[in-house]
Scaffold this motif. Structure first.
Motif, PDB file in Angstrom:
ATOM      1  N   ARG A  40       0.808  -1.066   0.019  1.00  0.00           N
ATOM      2  CA  ARG A  40      -0.020  -0.082   0.019  1.00  0.00           C
ATOM      3  C   ARG A  40       0.793   1.349  -0.048  1.00  0.00           C
ATOM      4  O   ARG A  40       1.954   1.276   0.643  1.00  0.00           O
ATOM      5  CB  ARG A  40      -0.845  -0.167   1.270  1.00  0.00           C
ATOM      6  CG  ARG A  40      -1.564   1.741   1.418  1.00  0.00           C
ATOM      7  CD  ARG A  40      -2.153   1.371   2.972  1.00  0.00           C
ATOM      8  NE  ARG A  40      -2.810   2.536   3.234  1.00  0.00           N
ATOM      9  CZ  ARG A  40      -2.140   3.625   3.749  1.00  0.00           C
ATOM     10  NH1 ARG A  40      -0.784   3.584   3.691  1.00  0.00           N
ATOM     11  NH2 ARG A  40      -2.815   4.868   3.880  1.00  0.00           N
ATOM     12  N   THR A  41       0.397   2.362  -0.649  1.00  0.00           N
ATOM     13  CA  THR A  41       1.134   3.689  -0.807  1.00  0.00           C
ATOM     14  C   THR A  41       0.139   4.646  -0.947  1.00  0.00           C
ATOM     15  O   THR A  41      -0.992   4.644  -1.404  1.00  0.00           O
ATOM     16  CB  THR A  41       2.167   3.616  -1.819  1.00  0.00           C
ATOM     17  OG1 THR A  41       3.016   4.776  -1.681  1.00  0.00           O
ATOM     18  CG2 THR A  41       1.431   3.537  -3.434  1.00  0.00           C
ATOM     19  N   ASP A  42       0.380   5.762   0.125  1.00  0.00           N
ATOM     20  CA  ASP A  42      -0.344   7.159  -0.134  1.00  0.00           C
ATOM     21  C   ASP A  42       0.191   7.696  -1.290  1.00  0.00           C
ATOM     22  O   ASP A  42       1.233   7.608  -2.182  1.00  0.00           O
ATOM     23  CB  ASP A  42       0.114   7.866   1.018  1.00  0.00           C
ATOM     24  CG  ASP A  42      -0.188   7.509   2.508  1.00  0.00           C
ATOM     25  OD1 ASP A  42      -1.531   7.066   2.481  1.00  0.00           O
ATOM     26  OD2 ASP A  42       0.403   7.277   3.371  1.00  0.00           O
ATOM     27  N   LEU A  43      -1.046   8.492  -2.046  1.00  0.00           N
ATOM     28  CA  LEU A  43      -0.990   9.172  -3.126  1.00  0.00           C
ATOM     29  C   LEU A  43      -0.759  10.348  -2.868  1.00  0.00           C
ATOM     30  O   LEU A  43      -0.956  11.027  -1.738  1.00  0.00           O
ATOM     31  CB  LEU A  43      -1.976   8.776  -4.108  1.00  0.00           C
ATOM     32  CG  LEU A  43      -1.910   7.372  -4.621  1.00  0.00           C
ATOM     33  CD1 LEU A  43      -3.290   7.288  -5.165  1.00  0.00           C
ATOM     34  CD2 LEU A  43      -0.920   7.101  -5.219  1.00  0.00           C
ATOM     35  N   THR A  48      -5.322   6.238  -1.753  1.00  0.00           N
ATOM     36  CA  THR A  48      -4.257   5.300  -1.767  1.00  0.00           C
ATOM     37  C   THR A  48      -4.333   4.172  -2.759  1.00  0.00           C
ATOM     38  O   THR A  48      -5.189   3.988  -3.353  1.00  0.00           O
ATOM     39  CB  THR A  48      -4.275   4.508  -0.357  1.00  0.00           C
ATOM     40  OG1 THR A  48      -5.556   3.777  -0.471  1.00  0.00           O
ATOM     41  CG2 THR A  48      -4.256   5.687   0.909  1.00  0.00           C
ATOM     42  N   THR A  50      -3.206   0.182  -3.611  1.00  0.00           N
ATOM     43  CA  THR A  50      -3.202  -0.929  -3.126  1.00  0.00           C
ATOM     44  C   THR A  50      -3.015  -2.189  -4.041  1.00  0.00           C
ATOM     45  O   THR A  50      -3.473  -2.237  -5.091  1.00  0.00           O
ATOM     46  CB  THR A  50      -3.964  -1.305  -1.904  1.00  0.00           C
ATOM     47  OG1 THR A  50      -4.372  -0.214  -1.125  1.00  0.00           O
ATOM     48  CG2 THR A  50      -3.697  -2.649  -1.108  1.00  0.00           C
ATOM     49  N   LYS A  70      -7.972   3.242  -3.672  1.00  0.00           N
ATOM     50  CA  LYS A  70      -9.157   3.849  -2.671  1.00  0.00           C
ATOM     51  C   LYS A  70      -9.140   5.118  -2.471  1.00  0.00           C
ATOM     52  O   LYS A  70      -8.289   5.554  -2.119  1.00  0.00           O
ATOM     53  CB  LYS A  70      -8.530   3.007  -1.280  1.00  0.00           C
ATOM     54  CG  LYS A  70      -8.571   1.426  -1.326  1.00  0.00           C
ATOM     55  CD  LYS A  70      -8.513   0.945   0.051  1.00  0.00           C
ATOM     56  CE  LYS A  70      -8.863  -0.616   0.176  1.00  0.00           C
ATOM     57  NZ  LYS A  70      -8.460  -1.113   1.716  1.00  0.00           N
ATOM     58  N   GLU A 222      -5.736  -1.145   6.627  1.00  0.00           N
ATOM     59  CA  GLU A 222      -4.490  -0.627   6.350  1.00  0.00           C
ATOM     60  C   GLU A 222      -4.262   0.328   7.405  1.00  0.00           C
ATOM     61  O   GLU A 222      -5.146   0.715   8.314  1.00  0.00           O
ATOM     62  CB  GLU A 222      -4.770   0.468   5.040  1.00  0.00           C
ATOM     63  CG  GLU A 222      -6.057   1.287   4.981  1.00  0.00           C
ATOM     64  CD  GLU A 222      -6.093   2.063   3.765  1.00  0.00           C
ATOM     65  OE1 GLU A 222      -5.758   1.580   2.844  1.00  0.00           O
ATOM     66  OE2 GLU A 222      -6.725   3.360   3.720  1.00  0.00           O
TER      67      GLU A 222
END
Length: 316
Positions: A40-43, A48, A50, A70, A222
């Protein structure tokens, strides 16, 4: 050629009873040698990204890779695809709508876990968060045990009312009060409580549920998301679907707890190799993160039932 399966395609192809059977069979299969990964990574914006890899089940000649976006403020909040690949050649067999696959596998797998841990006579259910995943939990539970009374609450009163009407339940407004933490009257007294929200603050604490209650929490999938307090998780008999993921980004880690807070993994209970509920009066919790093999179980079932379907040649 790749089969393309949209939401409407999947809803026409998937049968809740057959999906429950596929998910149960997947739980009973031998654990894979490849550890599940949830990346998972923040944008830069409000969402996000995933990815869940790889979806593997012993005996199924395929694997899945799921890619999700998401965005909690969007409708729908989850968009993406599940790629179903041939395990021997890597051929892309199917491309499936991930929101539908995720709702079905999450909700129905939660129904299996709920049925395994709740008291045999538990027939009153309360739902907090009237979305697609909660809909599938109730749909699955009704195929596993009788539900005498269903209470539904949601921040969106119209959505709660529609959910209650669809499932023959009663909508309870959030503003009705209750415990002082946003739990309406009657909800905390249900024998089974299902939470399926985007909450980042606990909705239920140890003092909110009585002896013998079972709680299934689907929202903590998450970092930062938390529906259950640390005291509830710590004092209950708590089960997860994967211990490492539950600590890294699930209900345990998000509440500041380690692996010692878990009584076990739900697949062990379903296999009969570990005890679930040990006495009627104890509080049990099931707090899954969601596993890649569950995506495969549903995707493979849909692909097998798809027949001709819409096909596209990505190599054309």
């Amino acid at each position: 050629m790749t089969v393309l399966l949209s939401r409407s395609d999947l809803e026409a192809l998937l049968d809740p009873r057959e999906c429950l059977d596929a998910l149960r069979a997947g739980s009973l299969a031998s654990p894979g040698r490849v550890r599940p990964q949830r990346v998972r990574t923040d944008l830069p914006g409000p969402g996000t990204a995933t990815a869940l890899i790889p979806g593997l089940i012993d005996g199924v000649p395929a694997y899945t890779v799921k890619v999700n976006a998401k965005f909690p403020g969007a409708t729908p909040a989850l968009r993406g695809v599940v790629c179903l690949h041939d395990l021997r050649t890597g051929e892309l067999l199917a491309l499936l709508d991930s929101a539908t696959v995720t709702a079905w596998r999450t909700g129905l797998a939660a129904a299996l876990g709920t049925d395994a841990l709740a008291r045999p006579d538990a027939d009153t259910v309360a739902v907090i968060g009237a979305g697609a995943q909660a809909h599938l939990v109730v749909t699955g539970l009704r195929r596993l045990r009788p539900i005498r009374d269903l209470l539904v609450t949601d921040l969106d009163a119209e959505r709660a009312a529609a959910f209650a009407a669809r499932h023959g339940g009663r909508a309870v407004p959030v503003e009705a009060g209750g415990t002082g933490r946003g739990v309406p009257p009657g909800v905390a007294e249900a024998a089974v409580i299902v939470t399926a929200t985007w909450s980042r603050t606990p909705l239920l604490h140890a003092g909110d549920v009585g002896p013998g209650t079972h709680v299934t929490s689907l929202g903590a999938d998450e970092p930062g998301k938390a529906e259950l307090s640390a005291d509830l998780l710590r004092t209950s008999r708590t089960f997860v679907d994967d211990l490492d993921l539950a600590v890294a980004m699930g209900a345990l880690g998000n509440a500041g707890l380690g692996p010692e807070a878990a009584a076990g993994v739900i697949s062990e209970v379903l296999r009969g190799t570990a005890p679930g509920r040990t006495e009627p009066s104890e509080v049990t919790v099931y707090a899954p993160v969601g596993l890649p093999w569950q995506d495969l179980a549903l995707s493979w079932a849909a692909y097998q039932a798809a027949g001709s379907g819409t096909r596209f040649d990505f190599l054309g």
